[in-house]
Every structure is written in structure tokens, then in C-alpha cells.
Design a protein around this motif. Structure first.
Motif, PDB file in Angstrom:
ATOM      1  N   LEU A   3      66.297  66.224  55.299  1.00 55.10           N
ATOM      2  CA  LEU A   3      66.826  66.610  53.993  1.00 55.10           C
ATOM      3  C   LEU A   3      65.919  67.605  53.277  1.00 55.10           C
ATOM      4  CD1 LEU A   3      68.971  66.325  51.824  1.00 55.10           C
ATOM      5  CD2 LEU A   3      67.801  64.271  50.996  1.00 55.10           C
ATOM      6  N   ASP A  19      63.793  61.644  50.451  1.00 55.64           N
ATOM      7  CA  ASP A  19      64.169  63.031  50.738  1.00 55.64           C
ATOM      8  C   ASP A  19      63.754  63.476  52.134  1.00 55.64           C
ATOM      9  OD1 ASP A  19      61.463  63.238  50.448  1.00 55.64           O
ATOM     10  OD2 ASP A  19      61.492  64.768  48.870  1.00 55.64           O
ATOM     11  N   CYS A  21      65.023  61.776  54.753  1.00 54.71           N
ATOM     12  CA  CYS A  21      66.035  61.194  55.637  1.00 54.71           C
ATOM     13  C   CYS A  21      66.674  62.278  56.508  1.00 54.71           C
ATOM     14  CB  CYS A  21      67.102  60.461  54.828  1.00 54.71           C
ATOM     15  SG  CYS A  21      68.058  61.511  53.717  1.00 54.71           S
ATOM     16  N   ILE A  23      69.724  64.214  58.111  1.00 55.21           N
ATOM     17  CA  ILE A  23      71.100  64.545  57.749  1.00 55.21           C
ATOM     18  C   ILE A  23      71.854  65.047  58.976  1.00 55.21           C
ATOM     19  CG2 ILE A  23      72.567  66.040  56.341  1.00 55.21           C
ATOM     20  CD1 ILE A  23      71.091  63.854  54.772  1.00 55.21           C
ATOM     21  N   CYS A  38      75.466  64.607  54.306  1.00 52.43           N
ATOM     22  CA  CYS A  38      75.100  64.921  52.931  1.00 52.43           C
ATOM     23  C   CYS A  38      76.328  65.514  52.257  1.00 52.43           C
ATOM     24  CB  CYS A  38      73.939  65.923  52.891  1.00 52.43           C
ATOM     25  SG  CYS A  38      73.501  66.460  51.219  1.00 52.43           S
ATOM     26  N   ALA A  63      73.167  61.178  51.762  1.00 51.04           N
ATOM     27  CA  ALA A  63      72.628  61.859  50.587  1.00 51.04           C
ATOM     28  C   ALA A  63      73.761  62.474  49.772  1.00 51.04           C
ATOM     29  CB  ALA A  63      71.634  62.933  51.016  1.00 51.04           C
ATOM     30  N   THR A  78      70.256  58.767  49.115  1.00 52.44           N
ATOM     31  CA  THR A  78      69.400  59.684  48.362  1.00 52.44           C
ATOM     32  C   THR A  78      70.271  60.552  47.452  1.00 52.44           C
ATOM     33  OG1 THR A  78      67.820  59.737  50.192  1.00 52.44           O
ATOM     34  CG2 THR A  78      67.642  61.473  48.524  1.00 52.44           C
TER      35      THR A  78
END
Length: 493
Positions: A3, A19, A21, A23, A38, A63, A78
């Protein structure tokens, strides 16, 4: 993608959660979200993506990028708050696909009219120079010689960057793209690195979206304001807004003209329905295009080619061998002695330009078939009718893409702009097929020209939300008794 990498160059207000993680994918449409994605919640013209945040969380989104944080933050998700999620989406989409625009020479073309022609001619020119080239246009997208259907003048950021990544993978060194005012205003082009920008002209259009001409102009101008210092900006000195576009740009500035002093100057010496003899930078050259508006397009292409390193005489030689875009002053010669010209002109200024050009080269009468689209700027409807009547001997007003409006209501808006003398030239016929048939078979005589304006390359009509096959060129061929389009103008080489 991690991310934090996805958020490179994104101005964040706050980050809630992890932040770092991983994606899996980036999503704009909540319906497409799956586990690990995301989701970017954008505020559209009719739908606010923030309302779908609870749904995408349930679907497993890792996210959420948003302008307003939801009241309840779900553990394990997130949340990234930004001031403009549309701009964030553009930058993130570019990051997700490896920033392809930074690895190719990307040139954008903006303006009311001429974008498609200029971008397509540049695509043709650089392919003739031996390069692999990408094209993003209203008519069709190209990954070198591979055609990809086009749905918008400028796609959404995810589609746009995906196409750019495919062009890069295919070995494209140059990409020429149309940049619509909507895409600038909606930040679809955020995150892209432009090597240059071209401005064609600015007349009334898209006021259903921008509301005022000033807002429309500001959207176009922002494209040039955002160009980097190592880019170039080429503008039309013949348009009153041409120099306005350059006022705040950091890019190197150049002008082109067919009427006044400019860095790149051309003039029309002679013209016919087959083309025009031009003098460009003291070189005499025949161009297979017709009209001052096309002469202006040629100058934009020439100026841009030179800025991209092409030797001037070589650029002119190649331009003289190019072909116009489908549906842009596309000529169909009939077996009955009537000539049809199919053109995309759908603004008052564009229609005026095409009609003026035809009147300068015609021998018989001009019969114009045109209409106005539904669910669009109503203010230009009477203006379109007046332009058609002013320059034509006969006019058939008909449907364009009525969309959700009643065709008769649109036509009433058009005829409201005409006086008695104007109305005496006009036949109103809502059925576009019948309108073209009437103009080509009953109204036109040998030597006449029938202008079929408004739809150009489009092969459909949208009526009550349904897209029906309809092609002005097919209809003209049918009623002019020809088996094929007898014209040198083609989409590609």
C-alpha cells in the motif's frame, strides 16, 4: 503491491491502520471489489462512492481511500483520507501499473474540435517513421496496429493506465491521446507524465457539465498549467484563447497559425474537394485534407512533430501522404452525381467551419442534415439550426442521439432559433434514416453536396437507453447508389 508503494506521491491527510498491507488490485467500482483490494471512493456527478464503503468492507477490501472517513472503522481495514480522491486515484493507478507514461513519450491534445484528427494523424505519422505508437482517441484506441474499442474520449484512470502499460509492453515509444475537459476536471489524467500538450480551439460545448464557458476554459487551461518544465506546449494562435492556455505553463511555448504570425506558419493557396495546396514554412505541399480547420490541424501536427525531433521537410512529406479520420469530412461520391460528406461536427462552431469549407469548393447546392443530442447542452440547439440554415440552400433537421429525450422536443428547441425565412429552408424529420434518404434521393440533384453532420464515425443511435446500430456512412452509400465509399480518406494507412 504494498500500500505504501501504491500511495507514492499521494497527499494523504491521515492513515488509519496498516499502510504496509499487500494490495491485490485497485478498484473504482464497488461491484468489482474482491478480497485484498483497495477501493477508492470518489464523488461522481450522480453517485458518491463513499456510500458503498460498508459494502466493499463486507466484500473483503483491504484498504479504503476516501475524502471523508466513515464513522465506524472496521479493524483489519486500512483507511486513507485524502483531500481529493479522484486525484489520488489517478496517481495510484499510475503507480499500480508501473508509471508507464514516464517510460514513453506521451503527448496530449485538448480543445473543442480537432483532437481526434490531430492525435490520429500524429499516430499515423510516427508509425510511418518506423516507430511503434499508441493512440487514445474518441474513435478507436490503438496499441500500434492493434485496434481496441473506445468508449470515452479519455478513459477512467485504471483503464487509461492499463492501456498505457499494454502499449509499453508492446514496445510503443510514443503515445498520442485526446485529453477531454471532463478528464482534466475529474483528474483522470493525474499521475501521468506528458512530454507535450497541444491546444486546438475553444468554442461552446459540454455546458451541461461545466455550466459556464469560463469553467470549460479553466478545465482546458489546467492541462497546460500542469505540464512540467521539460515538456512543450503547442497552441493555436488563431484562436482567441490560444495564448491564454500558455499564460501559466512551465512548458516551452510554441504557436501555430494559418492566419497570423506564429512560430509555425502555413497558408492555403488552393483547395478542392480532394485536398489543398499549402505553403508551410516556405515549402509548397499538397495535403489530402479540405478546409481551414484541417489546415490548422495539419499545422498542429507539423509543429508537434518538429518538437519531437522530426526534420521539418521529412515531417511535411509524410503528412502529405496521410489520411483523414473516419467520419471527419469523409467524402462519399454517389452514382447519381450527388456527393455526401459525413462529418462529426456537433457544435455550432464545428458546423460553421464545415459548411464554410463546403461553400468554398462546391459547384451545386449544399443540403445539410443535422440534429442535436439529447440530455446535453440545450442552449446550443437553436445555434446549430441557425448555422445550418445560414450556410445551406436546404436543411433537414433530424435526430442525433436523442438518448432519454423525445426527438420532437429536441427538434422544437432547434427550430425555435429560426425566423420565417430560415424555416422556409427547413424540413423537420425525426427519423434520421428517412432524413438522409430524403436529402440524398429527393432533395439533391446531380452536382449537389449533402452534408450529414453530427455523428461522424459513430455506428449507433441511443434511444431511450438502448443503443441501436446506425451508421451515417452506410445510409449515405445506400441512397447514393454506391457500393463502397469512393474517398481517399481512411482510418489508418
Amino acid at each position: 503491491m504494498i500500500l505504501t508503494t501504491l500511495l507514492t506521491n499521494v497527499k494523504t491527510i491521515t492513515v488509519k491502520g496498516n499502510d504496509a498491507c499487500d494490495i491485490k488490485s485497485l478498484c473504482l467500482d464497488s461491484r468489482n471489489v474482491t478480497t485484498g483490494d483497495c477501493f477508492v471512493a470518489t464523488c461522481g456527478t450522480s453517485v458518491d462512492g463513499h456510500t458503498f464503503i460498508p459494502q466493499v468492507v463486507e466484500k473483503g477490501a483491504a484498504a479504503i481511500v476516501c475524502q471523508t472517513l466513515p464513522e465506524t472503522l472496521v479493524e483489519g481495514v486500512t483507511y486513507i483520507q485524502v483531500s481529493d480522491s479522484r486525484e489520488a486515484l489517478g496517481i495510484m493507478a499510475s503507480n499500480f501499473y508501473g508509471n508507464p507514461s514516464k517510460k514513453m513519450t506521451l503527448v496530449g491534445v485538448t480543445g473543442t474540435n480537432g483532437k481526434t484528427s490531430i492525435a490520429t494523424l500524429l499516430w499515423q505519422l510516427f508509425r510511418k517513421l518506423g516507430y511503434k505508437v499508441g493512440l487514445l482517441s474518441t474513435v478507436v484506441n490503438y496499441i500500434d496496429d492493434k485496434a481496441v474499442p473506445s468508449t470515452h474520449t479519455t478513459p477512467d484512470p485504471l483503464e487509461l493506465n492499463r492501456l498505457l502499460a499494454e502499449m509499453l509492453a508492446a514496445g510503443c515509444a510514443f503515445v498520442f491521446m485526446e485529453v477531454s475537459s471532463h478528464s482534466v476536471d475529474q483528474r483522470r489524467i493525474a499521475g501521468l507524465k506528458y512530454a507535450g500538450g497541444i491546444f486546438t480551439n475553444l468554442t461552446r460545448d459540454h455546458l451541461d457539465y461545466h455550466k459556464t464557458v469560463e469553467n470549460y476554459l479553466k478545465a482546458k487551461k489546467r492541462f497546460f498549467d500542469d505540464l512540467p518544465a521539460d515538456a512543450f506546449a503547442v497552441t493555436n494562435a488563431d484562436d482567441r484563447n490560444g495564448l491564454v492556455m500558455l499564460q501559466n505553463t512551465k512548458a516551452r511555448r510554441f504557436t501555430y497559425s494559418v492566419r497570423s504570425v506564429a512560430d509555425f506558419r502555413g497558408r492555403i493557396d488552393e483547395e478542392s474537394i480532394d485536398g489543398m495546396q499549402m505553403n508551410i514554412d516556405s515549402h509548397d505541399v499538397f495535403m489530402p485534407f479540405v478546409g481551414r480547420f484541417n489546415a490548422s490541424n495539419v499545422m498542429a501536427v507539423y509543429a508537434t512533430a518538429v518538437q519531437l525531433g522530426v526534420e521539418p521537410l521529412k515531417a511535411l512529406t509524410i503528412i502529405s501522404s496521410l489520411h483523414a479520420v473516419a467520419g471527419r469530412f469523409e467524402t462519399i461520391r454517389g452514382g447519381n452525381g450527388v456527393t455526401a460528406i459525413v462529418d462529426y461536427a456537433h457544435t455550432p462552431d464545428a458546423l460553421e467551419n464545415v459548411i464554410r469549407t463546403i461553400n468554398e469548393i462546391k459547384r451545386g447546392r449544399l443540403i445539410t442534415v443535422c440534429g442535436c443530442g439529447g440530455n446535453r447542452d440545450k442552449g446550443k440547439r437553436p445555434m446549430m439550426a441557425r448555422e445550418a440554415v445560414r450556410g445551406s440552400e436546404l436543411v433537414v433537421l433530424t435526430s442525433d442521439n436523442p438518448r432519454d429525450e423525445e426527438p420532437d422536443a429536441i427538434l422544437a428547441d432547434m427550430t425555435a432559433g429560426l425566423d420565417e425565412e430560415g424555416l422556409s429552408k427547413v424540413t423537420v424529420l425525426a427519423d434520421r434514416r428517412e432524413a438522409i434518404k430524403l436529402a440524398c434521393t429527393l432533395l439533391a440533384k446531380p452536382g449537389d453536396i449533402v452534408l450529414i453532420a453530427g455523428k461522424g464515425h459513430e455506428d449507433y443511435q441511443i434511444i431511450k437507453g438502448v443503443k441501436h446500430h446506425f451508421d451515417d456512412r452506410e445510409e449515405a452509400k445506400k441512397y447514393l447508389l454506391v457500393s463502397s465509399i469512393n474517398s481517399p480518406f481512411k482510418v489508418i494507412e
